[in-house]
Design a protein around this motif. Structure first.
Motif: not given
Length: 827
Positions: A243-259
């Protein structure tokens, strides 16, 4: 550990999997190159083979462990999200088990404090979400959660039954009769003192419908539309982080998405566990009412009944979730909904039908008159004032605790369940248009809720009024308020089946034969209110062989079905979250999460009883505060995805979100990047995925020092920024003054906050100085964005400058360096 294959932190992809994306990923694309090679771009997930689905899933390079199983199967899960969730969940649960009284008291006190400070936030955001959803339905109602030519997976009736069962099914039984009776007292309307009984009872029905109507579904819809668009329209993993890809881009698949996913697992499992545990208490109360268990059970036997109830529900839910969405969950939802409709119809026919029809029509008008605007923005401002704070001296305000116990409780509960129910709604909404989803999630449940509470709640109120009438007749004509009191009861009254005549005058005329006994509301036995109503239908023969026992047993069975549907749908969603959104997981994983929910509920109930369960429930509701902020960000994502989906439909092509994200110009160092990249390296034990390493560089010693300097003495790097941004000699004095003034304000707000322990009156000055300092920095950031054509908005500039000022300063310095290097290259 030879059978464990780690799918992250590798320098090259495992044999048989898709190769890692090339360097273009750092610019925003994660899967375009490999998917193009394999012909998967724009291909619906339903049309992919298992191998294609695996290949597509692995393009996102998320942290993942794959465990091969005998027979060719495999378990696939995110180690950090799963362990993060399990650690927090069991840590909180152990505290509640070891010290149930203190933990319950502490967490409930936190919840009350949050209500006191953030009622405006909970209540104020709710109508905003509702307005946004309605606007989206009108503006983008034609956009589908799937390819342009996709169609719904379930028919309309099945669809409504499934979303209803997961959303509010259990609560309608628990609160169907008791909540309207609760609202006859303690709230602002009742305590005003100038409303008659008719007005009080109408308000009680309306407040109940308000809590269960559109109010709860707005949060569900935000998650449902956001996750559905990301997962089924744009083929991102079906998990909350997408849901946050349009805001976070590729950071979505890293630690932020894990949290994000780990946090969502915690709230979902906690919600389902408390639902299971508290449901066991209600089932036990029902079994006691119908005589299936003894009334005076020993604590050990009572505990046994509770544990058996939990595990019967858990086992049935496990079989349901293993059988899949299209079998167990689907048919159980249909069964529960059908039985609920049967109960509704029977009570509607056996009770005073014309009274209920009148109430339904009246409530429709009352709801649109008061609930949409008045109650949707009602914070009970003056009623929450305590003694000594300016509380009304006429003692006619609502109870101080009322908003915390009811409206804020409900909003927090809906938000806490928004991820679970929203993801489930998204999953069953595949192929539907946004317009139809909003319609079925707003108007259909609202209509059903009005009918449900007007029939069951209206019956409870009518019977309570009749009980009070019999009590008064007994006192007036027979010198005893207990003249018609039912045997063995202190608040239920036998209704005379013939007219009561005193001195030749008819003082009571019964036009509703066979409905007896009727009960007043006893808050100490609120769990029995539902069964008291069902037990009142004593005809056609006598009180012991009428419809009452049958209806009570039927409701118990239906209630158990609804508990099962909540548990199995929760297990399905948690499994999706733990496996990074992979939808073809092994059934063993679903069993694990279903049994985890049952185990936590059992452990809490055995060790701490209802106190431990309510403590976990309060903790789950507290999570609604940060999650509300996440919902607001999801609204931005929904808008961006709808715009892209509409353009794709008009241009008859499929532009991915990855390509769309590249069109946004962002800072060289994102607000969530830079020094915060250290978390990616910590979570990855120093070896992040090679692809993520390209755009999430490990912070150097200089990066950390710059961040600390900006934290402690921000005026030093700020002066450097001012000087580079405005390098003219004529600006030097202004640059020095601006940096010095910001530094002075920075130390002043720290000193003021530190002095509050001795001088609480300084609080207002401290907040003003801190927030003003944010204005200074946000103006500079806005100028930076304007000069370098960086996308953003004034609100984000200000919020970042207030709460993340060190990162904002570092971010602008890095942007200046990057643009200077670019100018040198251009020259």
């Amino acid at each position: 550990m030879e059978d464990v294959e780690v799918k992250h932190d590798e320098s090259k992809p495992a044999e048989g999997t898709a190769p890692a994306p090339e360097k273009e990923l750092s610019d925003g694309g994660s899967n375009s190159d490999d998917d193009l090679k394999k012909g998967l771009v724009g291909k619906p997930k339903d049309d992919m083979t298992f191998d294609e689905a695996v290949s597509h899933h692995e393009q996102f390079n998320m942290r993942e462990i794959v465990v091969p199983l005998p027979g060719g199967g495999q378990m696939r899960f995110n180690p950090f999200s799963s362990l993060f969730a399990i650690a927090i969940l069991w840590g909180l649960s152990i505290w509640c088990m070891v010290d149930p009284d203190n933990s319950s008291e502490t967490i409930i006190a936190w919840k009350a404090r949050v209500t006191e400070l953030f009622t405006w936030f909970y209540v104020g955001t709710n109508p905003c979400f509702m307005a946004f959803m309605i606007w989206v339905a009108f503006r983008f109602g034609h956009v589908r959660l799937g390819p342009k030519d996709s169609r719904p997976e379930f028919d309309d009736l099945t669809y409504f039954a499934m979303l209803f069962s997961a959303g509010i099914g259990v609560g309608l039984f628990f609160y169907g009769v008791s909540e309207p009776l609760w609202h006859q007292g303690s709230n602002w309307f009742t305590n005003a003192g100038y409303h008659n009984q008719d007005e009080v009872d109408m308000n009680a029905i309306n407040y109940t419908v308000f809590h269960w109507g559109i109010t709860g579904w707005s949060q569900y819809l935000v998650v449902a539309l956001c996750a559905g668009l990301a997962g089924f329209r744009f083929n991102l993993p079906f998990t909350l982080r997408s849901c946050f890809y349009p805001l976070l881009g590729e950071y979505t698949w890293g630690w932020i998405g894990d949290v994000i996913d780990g946090f969502t697992i915690v709230t979902t499992v906690a919600g389902v566990c408390t639902s299971l545990g508290l449901g066991a208490f209600q089932l036990k109360a029902g079994l006691e009412f119908v005589g299936a268990v003894e009334e005076d059970l020993t604590p050990e036997k009572t505990q046994t009944v509770h544990v058996v109830s939990i595990w019967v529900i858990t086992c049935v839910a496990t079989m349901s979730v293993v059988s899949g969405l299209n079998v167990g969950i689907k048919y159980l939802s249909q069964l529960g909904f059908g039985l609920g409709m049967l109960l509704l119809l029977i009570v509607f026919v056996l009770e005073k039908t014309n009274y209920m029809l009148n109430l339904i029509v009246q409530e429709v008008g009352y709801y649109f008159q008061t609930s949409i605007l008045l109650l949707n923005f009602w914070t009970d401002t003056f009623g929450q004032l305590k003694d000594g704070q300016g509380r009304a001296v006429d003692d006619k305000s609502s109870a101080v605790w009322w908003m915390d116990a009811w409206t804020v409780f409900y909003i927090g509960w809906w938000v806490a369940w928004a991820a679970f129910v929203g993801l489930f709604i998204a999953r069953i909404s595949k192929g539907r248009t946004i317009g139809s989803i909003v319609f079925y999630s707003y108007l259909a449940p609202l209509g059903y809720t009005i009918i449900w509470f007007c029939i069951f709640g209206g019956t409870g109120i009518r019977q309570a009024r009749q009980a009070m009438e019999l009590e008064e007749i007994g006192e007036t004509y027979f010198n005893s308020t207990e003249y018609y009191l039912a045997d063995g009861s202190t608040y239920c009254y036998d209704v005379p089946q013939e007219n009561v005549v005193v001195d030749g005058n008819v003082v009571f005329e019964n036009t509703l034969l066979g409905v007896t006994p009727v009960c007043k509301f006893n808050s100490a036995e609120a769990d029995f209110a539902w069964f008291n109503v069902l037990n009142s239908f004593s005809y056609p023969l006598d009180f012991s062989s009428g419809f009452g026992p049958f209806l009570s047993w039927l409701s118990l069975f239906t209630l158990a079905i609804y508990f099962v549907t909540s548990s199995d749908s929760g297990s399905l969603i948690v499994d999706n979250l733990a496996s990074n959104g992979f939808e073809e997981t092994h059934w063993i994983q679903r069993i694990f999460w279903a049994f985890t929910e049952g185990s936590v509920a059992t452990a809490l109930l055995v060790a701490g009883g209802s106190q431990a369960l309510r403590a976990l429930q309060s903790a789950s509701i507290l999570s609604g505060l940060p999650f509300t902020a996440m919902l607001a960000m999801m609204c931005i994502s929904i808008y961006r995805m709808c715009i892209r989906a509409e353009k794709n439909d008009e241009e008859d092509k499929e532009t991915s979100l990855q390509e769309d994200y590249k069109q946004y110009k962002i800072f060289t160092v994102p607000i969530y990047g830079g020094v915060f990249n250290i978390f990616e390296y910590i979570i990855s034990l120093g070896s992040p995925h090679p692809v993520r390493k390209e755009f999430m560089a490990c912070p150097s010693a200089k990066d950390i020092v710059d961040f600390l300097v900006a934290t402690v003495v921000p005026f030093v790097p700020l002066y450097n920024l001012y000087s580079r941004f405005s390098p003219k000699d004529s600006d030097r004095t202004g640059n020095m003054f601006g940096a010095a003034f910001y530094g002075a304000m920075h130390f002043l707000w720290i000193a003021l906050f530190a002095s509050m322990a001795k001088s609480p009156g300084l609080r207002g000055f401290a907040w003003c100085v801190w927030l003003f300092n944010g204005c200074i920095l946000s103006v500079l950031r806005m100028n930076f964005r304007a000069r370098f054509n960086i996308d953003g908005n004034m609100f984000a500039d200000y919020m970042y400058s207030v709460f993340l000022w060190p990162q904002v300063i570092v971010q602008m310095a890095a942007e200046m360096d990057a643009n200077m290097e670019k100018e040198e290259v251009d020259v």
